[in-house]
Design a protein around this motif. Sequence first.
Motif, PDB file in Angstrom:
ATOM      1  N   GLN A 164     -43.452  -0.454 -34.127  1.00  0.00           N
ATOM      2  CA  GLN A 164     -42.583  -0.762 -33.269  1.00  0.00           C
ATOM      3  C   GLN A 164     -43.063  -0.604 -32.216  1.00  0.00           C
ATOM      4  O   GLN A 164     -41.973  -1.356 -30.807  1.00  0.00           O
ATOM      5  CB  GLN A 164     -41.774   0.654 -33.375  1.00  0.00           C
ATOM      6  CG  GLN A 164     -41.181   1.287 -34.135  1.00  0.00           C
ATOM      7  CD  GLN A 164     -39.915   0.729 -34.514  1.00  0.00           C
ATOM      8  OE1 GLN A 164     -39.471  -0.532 -34.878  1.00  0.00           O
ATOM      9  NE2 GLN A 164     -38.494   0.780 -33.679  1.00  0.00           N
ATOM     10  N   GLU A 165     -43.913  -0.479 -31.400  1.00  0.00           N
ATOM     11  CA  GLU A 165     -44.428  -1.118 -30.059  1.00  0.00           C
ATOM     12  C   GLU A 165     -45.174  -2.236 -30.140  1.00  0.00           C
ATOM     13  O   GLU A 165     -44.562  -3.349 -28.845  1.00  0.00           O
ATOM     14  CB  GLU A 165     -45.618  -0.082 -29.788  1.00  0.00           C
ATOM     15  CG  GLU A 165     -45.397   1.249 -29.949  1.00  0.00           C
ATOM     16  CD  GLU A 165     -46.963   1.825 -29.909  1.00  0.00           C
ATOM     17  OE1 GLU A 165     -48.084   1.239 -30.538  1.00  0.00           O
ATOM     18  OE2 GLU A 165     -47.129   3.228 -30.556  1.00  0.00           O
ATOM     19  N   GLN A 185     -46.055   2.735 -38.385  1.00  0.00           N
ATOM     20  CA  GLN A 185     -43.952   2.592 -37.971  1.00  0.00           C
ATOM     21  C   GLN A 185     -44.014   2.877 -36.720  1.00  0.00           C
ATOM     22  O   GLN A 185     -43.814   1.747 -36.374  1.00  0.00           O
ATOM     23  CB  GLN A 185     -43.728   3.787 -38.580  1.00  0.00           C
ATOM     24  CG  GLN A 185     -43.638   3.156 -39.658  1.00  0.00           C
ATOM     25  CD  GLN A 185     -42.551   2.363 -40.640  1.00  0.00           C
ATOM     26  OE1 GLN A 185     -41.542   1.534 -39.726  1.00  0.00           O
ATOM     27  NE2 GLN A 185     -43.238   1.638 -41.611  1.00  0.00           N
ATOM     28  N   GLU A 186     -45.115   4.370 -35.755  1.00  0.00           N
ATOM     29  CA  GLU A 186     -45.358   3.608 -34.253  1.00  0.00           C
ATOM     30  C   GLU A 186     -45.758   2.446 -34.003  1.00  0.00           C
ATOM     31  O   GLU A 186     -45.521   1.946 -33.226  1.00  0.00           O
ATOM     32  CB  GLU A 186     -46.462   4.994 -33.800  1.00  0.00           C
ATOM     33  CG  GLU A 186     -45.067   6.163 -34.450  1.00  0.00           C
ATOM     34  CD  GLU A 186     -45.934   7.706 -33.731  1.00  0.00           C
ATOM     35  OE1 GLU A 186     -47.139   7.034 -33.584  1.00  0.00           O
ATOM     36  OE2 GLU A 186     -45.753   8.146 -33.894  1.00  0.00           O
ATOM     37  N   ARG A 212     -42.987  -4.911 -31.962  1.00  0.00           N
ATOM     38  CA  ARG A 212     -41.603  -5.650 -31.695  1.00  0.00           C
ATOM     39  C   ARG A 212     -41.308  -5.886 -30.397  1.00  0.00           C
ATOM     40  O   ARG A 212     -40.857  -6.815 -29.899  1.00  0.00           O
ATOM     41  CB  ARG A 212     -40.712  -5.014 -32.214  1.00  0.00           C
ATOM     42  CG  ARG A 212     -41.267  -5.146 -33.721  1.00  0.00           C
ATOM     43  CD  ARG A 212     -39.711  -4.213 -34.703  1.00  0.00           C
ATOM     44  NE  ARG A 212     -39.946  -4.511 -36.126  1.00  0.00           N
ATOM     45  CZ  ARG A 212     -39.709  -3.016 -37.316  1.00  0.00           C
ATOM     46  NH1 ARG A 212     -39.452  -2.428 -36.609  1.00  0.00           N
ATOM     47  NH2 ARG A 212     -39.824  -4.175 -37.968  1.00  0.00           N
ATOM     48  N   VAL A 213     -41.446  -5.075 -29.426  1.00  0.00           N
ATOM     49  CA  VAL A 213     -41.770  -4.719 -28.057  1.00  0.00           C
ATOM     50  C   VAL A 213     -41.998  -5.788 -27.513  1.00  0.00           C
ATOM     51  O   VAL A 213     -41.509  -6.698 -26.757  1.00  0.00           O
ATOM     52  CB  VAL A 213     -41.599  -3.036 -27.227  1.00  0.00           C
ATOM     53  CG1 VAL A 213     -40.832  -3.619 -25.629  1.00  0.00           C
ATOM     54  CG2 VAL A 213     -41.018  -2.339 -27.822  1.00  0.00           C
TER      55      VAL A 213
END
Length: 166
Positions: A30-31, A26-27, A33-34
Amino acid sequence: MGTDASKDRHDGRSETVMERADRRWQEVIQEIRVVQTGVQILLGFLLTVVFTPHFQGLEQTNKTIYIVTVVLGSLATGALIGPVALHRIVAGRQIKPRAVIWAARLTITGIVLLLATLTSALLLVLRVATGDDSYVPWIVAGVLAWYLLCWFVLPLWVRTRYTSGE
């Protein structure tokens, strides 16, 4: 708690190997996506430049820088989309801890390629905008140093400074 479950626990967190892999996955997502959004928008703009009338009037050096920039942006996009394809292809195979490692490697590769893309794009834009090559490399070098400081030096310093030896 049984001994088998205890062996799966990590120091500092109450999570099994698979729970840790889920959290780390998940981390990573998320990274990604940025940075993925930024690189895709940049690449989209870059891909349209070649179709403008002004492009044909560029010096060959600037056209070469443009081509290198587009290739770097494409490579960055591939590396940053790679973890999604990796996850989809290996899902359900009980290898998530390995998939997380490979996804993290692809993400770092994508970030390095994004660094090169941004630096190359800045060089091109400043060369075209100013028409003066005397100071443009210095500006680009300064921005590159800033990227390196923010993206690699500071995180590595924090990692070294605050990671316990335990």
